[in-house]
Design a protein around this motif. Sequence first.
Motif, short mmCIF file in Angstrom:
data_model
loop_
_atom_site.label_atom_id
_atom_site.label_comp_id
_atom_site.label_asym_id
_atom_site.label_seq_id
_atom_site.Cartn_x
_atom_site.Cartn_y
_atom_site.Cartn_z
N LEU A 86 6.75 15.07 22.46
CA LEU A 86 6.48 13.79 23.17
C LEU A 86 7.27 12.71 22.45
N PRO A 87 7.58 11.74 23.18
CA PRO A 87 8.42 10.64 22.95
C PRO A 87 7.98 9.73 21.78
N ASN A 88 6.45 9.74 21.82
CA ASN A 88 5.98 8.73 20.93
C ASN A 88 5.35 9.36 19.69
N MET A 89 5.97 10.71 19.47
CA MET A 89 5.77 11.61 18.17
C MET A 89 6.60 11.25 16.94
N HIS A 90 6.13 10.96 15.94
CA HIS A 90 7.12 10.64 14.72
C HIS A 90 6.83 11.63 13.55
N GLU A 91 7.89 12.59 13.23
CA GLU A 91 7.65 13.40 12.11
C GLU A 91 7.94 12.28 10.86
N VAL A 92 6.92 12.46 9.99
CA VAL A 92 6.82 12.01 8.83
C VAL A 92 6.67 12.74 7.64
N MET A 93 7.05 12.19 6.32
CA MET A 93 6.76 12.86 5.22
C MET A 93 6.04 12.13 4.06
N VAL A 94 4.93 12.62 3.48
CA VAL A 94 4.16 12.02 2.45
C VAL A 94 5.34 11.49 1.30
N THR A 95 5.20 10.44 0.73
CA THR A 95 5.75 9.98 -0.22
C THR A 95 5.11 9.69 -1.65
N ALA A 96 3.58 9.35 -1.34
CA ALA A 96 2.91 9.12 -2.39
C ALA A 96 1.35 8.76 -1.88
N ALA A 97 0.53 9.05 -2.66
CA ALA A 97 -0.83 8.89 -2.42
C ALA A 97 -1.90 8.31 -3.39
N GLU A 98 -2.67 7.11 -3.53
CA GLU A 98 -3.30 6.45 -4.55
C GLU A 98 -4.52 5.96 -4.08
N ASP A 99 -5.41 5.81 -4.85
CA ASP A 99 -6.70 5.43 -4.69
C ASP A 99 -6.64 3.80 -4.57
N VAL A 100 -7.19 3.11 -3.50
CA VAL A 100 -7.25 1.58 -3.54
C VAL A 100 -8.46 1.08 -4.09
N THR A 101 -9.36 1.82 -3.76
CA THR A 101 -10.80 1.71 -4.26
C THR A 101 -11.26 3.04 -4.49
N PRO A 102 -12.69 3.01 -5.27
CA PRO A 102 -13.17 4.68 -5.49
C PRO A 102 -13.10 5.54 -4.05
N HIS A 103 -13.66 5.06 -3.10
CA HIS A 103 -13.58 5.76 -1.80
C HIS A 103 -12.44 5.40 -0.55
N MET A 104 -11.35 4.78 -1.09
CA MET A 104 -10.32 4.41 -0.03
C MET A 104 -9.00 4.90 -0.71
N ARG A 105 -8.43 6.10 0.05
CA ARG A 105 -7.21 6.68 -0.62
C ARG A 105 -5.90 6.25 0.59
N ARG A 106 -5.09 5.84 -0.17
CA ARG A 106 -3.65 5.26 0.69
C ARG A 106 -2.92 6.51 0.50
N VAL A 107 -2.31 6.77 1.68
CA VAL A 107 -1.29 7.53 1.83
C VAL A 107 -0.04 7.08 2.38
N LYS A 108 1.26 7.04 1.57
CA LYS A 108 2.36 6.29 2.08
C LYS A 108 3.19 7.46 2.66
#
Length: 359
Positions: A105-127
């Motif tokens: 699909l032309p709008n598909m982007h393969e990406v790779m996790v670089t980091a993950a961190e908690d922003v608040t106790p129940h919100m997790r940010r994945v970069k």
Amino acid sequence: MSMVHEFQLSGIAYPQDPAHMLDEICDHFVEHAEVLRNADHAVLKSPFGTASIRLQDERLLIDLDCPSEHSLQMVRTSIAEHLYYFAGETAFDIAWAQPVSAALLPNMHEVMVTAAEDVTPHMRRVKVSCVDVTPFIGGDMHVRVLVPPKGRQPVWPRYRTDGRIAWPDGEDELLVRAYTIRAVDVERRELWIDFFQHPMPNIKTPGADFARDCQPGDRLALLGPGSGGLPVSSRMLLVGDESALPAIARIVAEVAPGTDIEAIIEVEDSREEQPLPTEGTLKVRWLHRSRYPLGANGMLADQAKAAIVASGPDTFVWVACEKEDARSVRSFLKERKHDRKSMYVAWYWEKEMGHFRKG
Ligand SMILES: Cc1cc2nc3c(=O)[nH]c(=O)nc-3n(C[C@H](O)[C@H](O)[C@H](O)COP(=O)(O)OP(=O)(O)OC[C@H]3O[C@@H](n4cnc5c(N)ncnc54)[C@H](O)[C@@H]3O)c2cc1C
């Protein structure tokens, strides 16, 4: 006079009840596009292009007209996916004038996790790192996150000959969930996605769990961006729960200086509140679910309706939350004849059965 683009494609759909399907198409796409209906002819207009659908001789004649090859493929896929969905168990076929190749699909982007961190106790940010972040700048905010099974070489979706997407199945089945690009870090070529952690006893939450467990180096893909752009207006009312908080945070971060914004955001308690930097003028009201009376329902929707009444008709009303609340606010706006171009109302999850694969 309507503009004719270079990228065009014709198709014929063979539903069992074409008139009924044309009605369904119009009812559904009114949420996503400008729909012009004239007896047996419907025209759907969106920034991706125009789809003309005409009922003739018990068939639907489809003509697509789009500004680019990419948008033509997206519109073709969207029409094919929806028509098969509307057909349900009944016999249905669709044929396109040009063969569909089994490409990625032309709008598909393969990406790779670089980091993950908690922003608040129940919100997790994945970069995630992304070779080309330009499609994610401005415009549409949403993606479908595709996560391959742990330990397996990813198999990504491709096109079927009818224009629909062929999803890998069996051992290669992907986890597919809708999320919002919270921020685009152009310099580092990274995208941020905030995953609400909503653990429930005895119920699996694979999307949230992916964010909890992912490690730098994990591969995934993003399909999009699409559906639901950054609103543009000098005055906005933004309403949502934790699932919409990433979108609300992004909208306020990217508005034009001086934009007048009121936000109503429902979270569990004060620990889930986040700073919302903006160059606009932001008045935010946090609703704490933990303080609601036992069995309370529709609190967010009630607050949204009160704020809609208090705001002017020129206010852009943006709402995303649980299905019941979203539907209730949408009906309210409809009753008030709020200008459709000045609203975005979407349900981001559903009590009990929550995920969203199509759309
Ligand atoms: C366009 C769009 C953008 C979205 N953006 C985001 C985003 O940026 N961040 C984000 O966290 N979510 C976002 N969502 C919501 C997200 O897709 C859903 O919450 C999804 O169901 C989560 O998948 P899951 O595998 O964790 O849970 P599922 O397997 O889908 O559901 C498991 C159980 O959890 C419940 N559940 C699901 N979501 C929630 C919730 N939010 N709160 C409480 N219970 C829930 C369901 O009712 C179900 O019982 C977005 C949805 C859409 C449509």
